[in-house]
Design a protein around this motif. Structure first.
Motif, PDB file in Angstrom:
ATOM      1  N   LEU A   1     -75.814  -6.585 -12.670  1.00 25.34           N
ATOM      2  CA  LEU A   1     -75.111  -6.761 -11.401  1.00 25.34           C
ATOM      3  C   LEU A   1     -74.683  -5.406 -10.858  1.00 25.34           C
ATOM      4  O   LEU A   1     -74.100  -4.588 -11.578  1.00 25.34           O
ATOM      5  N   LEU A   2     -74.968  -5.181  -9.584  1.00 23.94           N
ATOM      6  CA  LEU A   2     -74.544  -3.964  -8.894  1.00 23.94           C
ATOM      7  C   LEU A   2     -73.628  -4.354  -7.739  1.00 23.94           C
ATOM      8  O   LEU A   2     -73.989  -5.183  -6.904  1.00 23.94           O
ATOM      9  N   ILE A   3     -72.438  -3.763  -7.699  1.00 23.54           N
ATOM     10  CA  ILE A   3     -71.501  -3.983  -6.599  1.00 23.54           C
ATOM     11  C   ILE A   3     -71.474  -2.727  -5.747  1.00 23.54           C
ATOM     12  O   ILE A   3     -71.199  -1.633  -6.249  1.00 23.54           O
ATOM     13  N   ALA A   4     -71.775  -2.862  -4.477  1.00 25.01           N
ATOM     14  CA  ALA A   4     -71.821  -1.717  -3.559  1.00 25.01           C
ATOM     15  C   ALA A   4     -70.738  -1.899  -2.499  1.00 25.01           C
ATOM     16  O   ALA A   4     -70.821  -2.801  -1.665  1.00 25.01           O
ATOM     17  N   ASP A   5     -69.719  -1.034  -2.544  1.00 21.25           N
ATOM     18  CA  ASP A   5     -68.594  -1.125  -1.613  1.00 21.25           C
ATOM     19  C   ASP A   5     -68.817  -0.143  -0.468  1.00 21.25           C
ATOM     20  O   ASP A   5     -68.658   1.069  -0.638  1.00 21.25           O
ATOM     21  N   GLU A   6     -69.186  -0.669   0.688  1.00 26.42           N
ATOM     22  CA  GLU A   6     -69.451   0.152   1.881  1.00 26.42           C
ATOM     23  C   GLU A   6     -70.396   1.314   1.563  1.00 26.42           C
ATOM     24  O   GLU A   6     -70.057   2.484   1.802  1.00 26.42           O
ATOM     25  N   PRO A   7     -71.590   1.051   1.031  1.00 24.89           N
ATOM     26  CA  PRO A   7     -72.455   2.144   0.577  1.00 24.89           C
ATOM     27  C   PRO A   7     -73.029   2.997   1.693  1.00 24.89           C
ATOM     28  O   PRO A   7     -73.568   4.071   1.433  1.00 24.89           O
ATOM     29  N   THR A   8     -72.945   2.544   2.946  1.00 30.38           N
ATOM     30  CA  THR A   8     -73.523   3.314   4.052  1.00 30.38           C
ATOM     31  C   THR A   8     -72.463   3.917   4.970  1.00 30.38           C
ATOM     32  O   THR A   8     -72.793   4.467   6.019  1.00 30.38           O
ATOM     33  N   THR A   9     -71.180   3.830   4.576  1.00 28.67           N
ATOM     34  CA  THR A   9     -70.109   4.416   5.386  1.00 28.67           C
ATOM     35  C   THR A   9     -70.285   5.926   5.496  1.00 28.67           C
ATOM     36  O   THR A   9     -70.614   6.590   4.528  1.00 28.67           O
ATOM     37  N   ALA A  10     -70.070   6.460   6.683  1.00 29.25           N
ATOM     38  CA  ALA A  10     -70.117   7.904   6.964  1.00 29.25           C
ATOM     39  C   ALA A  10     -71.524   8.489   6.911  1.00 29.25           C
ATOM     40  O   ALA A  10     -71.689   9.702   6.964  1.00 29.25           O
ATOM     41  N   LEU A  11     -72.548   7.628   6.811  1.00 27.54           N
ATOM     42  CA  LEU A  11     -73.926   8.114   6.854  1.00 27.54           C
ATOM     43  C   LEU A  11     -74.495   7.848   8.236  1.00 27.54           C
ATOM     44  O   LEU A  11     -74.147   6.851   8.877  1.00 27.54           O
ATOM     45  N   ASP A  12     -75.385   8.731   8.702  1.00 30.75           N
ATOM     46  CA  ASP A  12     -75.979   8.481  10.011  1.00 30.75           C
ATOM     47  C   ASP A  12     -76.952   7.304   9.929  1.00 30.75           C
ATOM     48  O   ASP A  12     -77.324   6.850   8.848  1.00 30.75           O
ATOM     49  N   VAL A  13     -77.344   6.807  11.086  1.00 32.70           N
ATOM     50  CA  VAL A  13     -78.099   5.551  11.157  1.00 32.70           C
ATOM     51  C   VAL A  13     -79.415   5.631  10.379  1.00 32.70           C
ATOM     52  O   VAL A  13     -79.799   4.679   9.679  1.00 32.70           O
ATOM     53  N   THR A  14     -80.105   6.757  10.459  1.00 31.24           N
ATOM     54  CA  THR A  14     -81.382   6.908   9.755  1.00 31.24           C
ATOM     55  C   THR A  14     -81.186   6.841   8.246  1.00 31.24           C
ATOM     56  O   THR A  14     -81.935   6.142   7.543  1.00 31.24           O
ATOM     57  N   ILE A  15     -80.167   7.539   7.737  1.00 27.07           N
ATOM     58  CA  ILE A  15     -79.903   7.537   6.296  1.00 27.07           C
ATOM     59  C   ILE A  15     -79.413   6.164   5.850  1.00 27.07           C
ATOM     60  O   ILE A  15     -79.771   5.683   4.765  1.00 27.07           O
ATOM     61  N   GLN A  16     -78.603   5.494   6.691  1.00 21.14           N
ATOM     62  CA  GLN A  16     -78.175   4.130   6.381  1.00 21.14           C
ATOM     63  C   GLN A  16     -79.375   3.230   6.134  1.00 21.14           C
ATOM     64  O   GLN A  16     -79.429   2.480   5.154  1.00 21.14           O
ATOM     65  N   ALA A  17     -80.348   3.303   7.039  1.00 21.28           N
ATOM     66  CA  ALA A  17     -81.545   2.472   6.913  1.00 21.28           C
ATOM     67  C   ALA A  17     -82.295   2.781   5.629  1.00 21.28           C
ATOM     68  O   ALA A  17     -82.796   1.866   4.953  1.00 21.28           O
ATOM     69  N   GLN A  18     -82.362   4.060   5.257  1.00 16.84           N
ATOM     70  CA  GLN A  18     -83.057   4.449   4.032  1.00 16.84           C
ATOM     71  C   GLN A  18     -82.342   3.917   2.792  1.00 16.84           C
ATOM     72  O   GLN A  18     -82.996   3.442   1.851  1.00 16.84           O
ATOM     73  N   ILE A  19     -81.000   3.972   2.790  1.00 14.20           N
ATOM     74  CA  ILE A  19     -80.234   3.469   1.644  1.00 14.20           C
ATOM     75  C   ILE A  19     -80.403   1.959   1.503  1.00 14.20           C
ATOM     76  O   ILE A  19     -80.592   1.436   0.398  1.00 14.20           O
ATOM     77  N   LEU A  20     -80.369   1.237   2.624  1.00 15.88           N
ATOM     78  CA  LEU A  20     -80.546  -0.217   2.582  1.00 15.88           C
ATOM     79  C   LEU A  20     -81.951  -0.583   2.108  1.00 15.88           C
ATOM     80  O   LEU A  20     -82.133  -1.516   1.315  1.00 15.88           O
ATOM     81  N   GLU A  21     -82.944   0.155   2.584  1.00 21.00           N
ATOM     82  CA  GLU A  21     -84.321  -0.087   2.152  1.00 21.00           C
ATOM     83  C   GLU A  21     -84.454   0.185   0.656  1.00 21.00           C
ATOM     84  O   GLU A  21     -85.139  -0.558  -0.066  1.00 21.00           O
ATOM     85  N   LEU A  22     -83.797   1.227   0.176  1.00 25.24           N
ATOM     86  CA  LEU A  22     -83.818   1.546  -1.246  1.00 25.24           C
ATOM     87  C   LEU A  22     -83.213   0.415  -2.062  1.00 25.24           C
ATOM     88  O   LEU A  22     -83.781   0.000  -3.090  1.00 25.24           O
ATOM     89  N   MET A  23     -82.070  -0.103  -1.629  1.00 25.38           N
ATOM     90  CA  MET A  23     -81.418  -1.184  -2.369  1.00 25.38           C
ATOM     91  C   MET A  23     -82.280  -2.432  -2.394  1.00 25.38           C
ATOM     92  O   MET A  23     -82.367  -3.131  -3.412  1.00 25.38           O
ATOM     93  N   ARG A  24     -82.956  -2.729  -1.286  1.00 18.38           N
ATOM     94  CA  ARG A  24     -83.851  -3.886  -1.248  1.00 18.38           C
ATOM     95  C   ARG A  24     -85.042  -3.682  -2.186  1.00 18.38           C
ATOM     96  O   ARG A  24     -85.436  -4.605  -2.907  1.00 18.38           O
TER      97      ARG A  24
END
Length: 341
Positions: A174-197
């Motif tokens: 189990l991985l709990i991610a608390d606001e993992p994309t806060t303070a990241l720009d939109v492009t990096i946010q998308a990359q982090i979400l894609e990575l988690m998926r």
């Protein structure tokens, strides 16, 4: 298979001003390989719920009631020593700000290796090789070089990837991610979400994603919990929450965020009022003072979770069989999001 079951969780903080009832009876479950989103305003109880699962609620806070069943065992009753064997090993957490979570005076590789050596029987050389593989897994370029660098030498997105690598270092269930994309720009946010998926698909990881961003929820989650005032207001599939929201608070969230519609000039509708004071939580529905459909019973008694459909529930008295019908109540939806089904 259920990896996690949270049953009637209550967590309070006992301050000099009184008891702050941060979480007041939260229940949900998580299947293996599922991504659950917990969404709500700041102060709704999202992060405290996550910290309760991890056993990281510091004094003056403590769990006062309920069960947290991880793979069938109630971990809320474990000693600090026993829980430390699970935390970081079978359950890991990514915190909001990687710069404050990473130690600035230690190399990234040493911080990953420390966790591996603590929870496994790997040698130092094996731990280093595993750390390099983890950096590759989270798509950090030149991992053999990066492993010897310090956090300040990483960009914000790379620090977040390093945090994910640390969280995955012992192959958690189990991985709990608390606001993992806060303070990241939109492009990096998308990359982090894609990575988690991608990680969820590659290693069949179960994830709890905590955020206030409905767009993030729509992008990656399969199931959603909407929290407010320490309670669950609504829960269901991501399709239920975005295409068929059944609680006034969920609808208010939809109306108060900008939609990605070309040429749209629709005015945002804010949720009037302020969140409840959890030192003296209301006896009724916590959203009733801000709700445009509040009835007398809403002020006196919190509604149960009414069944709307298959696994779709909402805590709202408007779903009682004797409740008045509200015109246009069902017309608000988040159909401008790209919901992943």
């Amino acid at each position: 298979m259920k990896v996690l079951e949270v049953k009637n969780l209550h967590t309070s903080f006992f301050t000099h001003m009184g008891e702050v009832q941060a979480v007041r009876g939260v229940s949900f479950d998580l299947e293996k390989g599922e991504i659950l989103g917990i969404v709500g305003e700041s102060g709704s109880g999202k992060s405290v719920t996550a910290l309760s699962i991890m056993g990281l609620v510091d004094q003056p806070g403590r769990i006062t009631e309920g069960e947290i069943l991880f793979q069938g065992n109630d971990i809320s009753k474990l000693s600090h020593h026993d829980l430390s064997q699970i935390r970081g090993n079978e359950i890991s957490m990514i915190f909001q700000d990687p710069m404050t979570s990473l130690n600035p005076v230690f190399k990234i590789g040493n911080q990953i290796k420390e966790i591996i050596l603590q929870h496994t029987d790997k040698t130092k050389s094996e731990a280093e090789a595993h750390a390099i593989e983890l950096l590759k897994l989270v798509n950090i370029p030149e991992p053999e070089t990066r492993i010897n660098q310090y956090p300040h030498q990483f960009s914000g997105g790379m620090r977040q990837r390093a945090m994910i690598a640390m969280a995955l270092s012992c192959d958690p269930q189990l991985l709990i991610a608390d606001e993992p994309t806060t303070a990241l720009d939109v492009t990096i946010q998308a990359q982090i979400l894609e990575l988690m998926r991608d990680l969820k698909n590659k290693i069949d990881l179960s994830v709890i994603l905590i955020t206030h961003d409905l767009g993030v929820i729509a992008e990656i989650c399969s199931k959603v919990i909407v929290m407010y005032g320490g309670l669950v207001m609504e829960q269901g599939s991501v399709f239920d929450i975005f295409e068929n929201p059944q609680h006034p608070y969920t609808k208010g969230l939809h109306q108060s965020v900008p939609k990605n519609v070309t040429g749209s000039k629709k005015r945002l509708i804010p949720i009037e009022g302020t969140p409840p004071d959890l030192l003296e939580p209301p006896t009724g529905c916590p959203f009733s003072p801000r709700c445009p459909h509040a009835m007398e019973i809403c002020m006196k008694e919190a509604a149960p979770l009414f069944n709307i459909g298959d696994k779709h529930k909402a805590s709202c008295w408007l779903h009682h069989e004797d409740a008045p019908k509200v015109e246009n109540y069902s017309q608000v939806k988040g159909d401008d999001y790209d919901v992943i089904e």
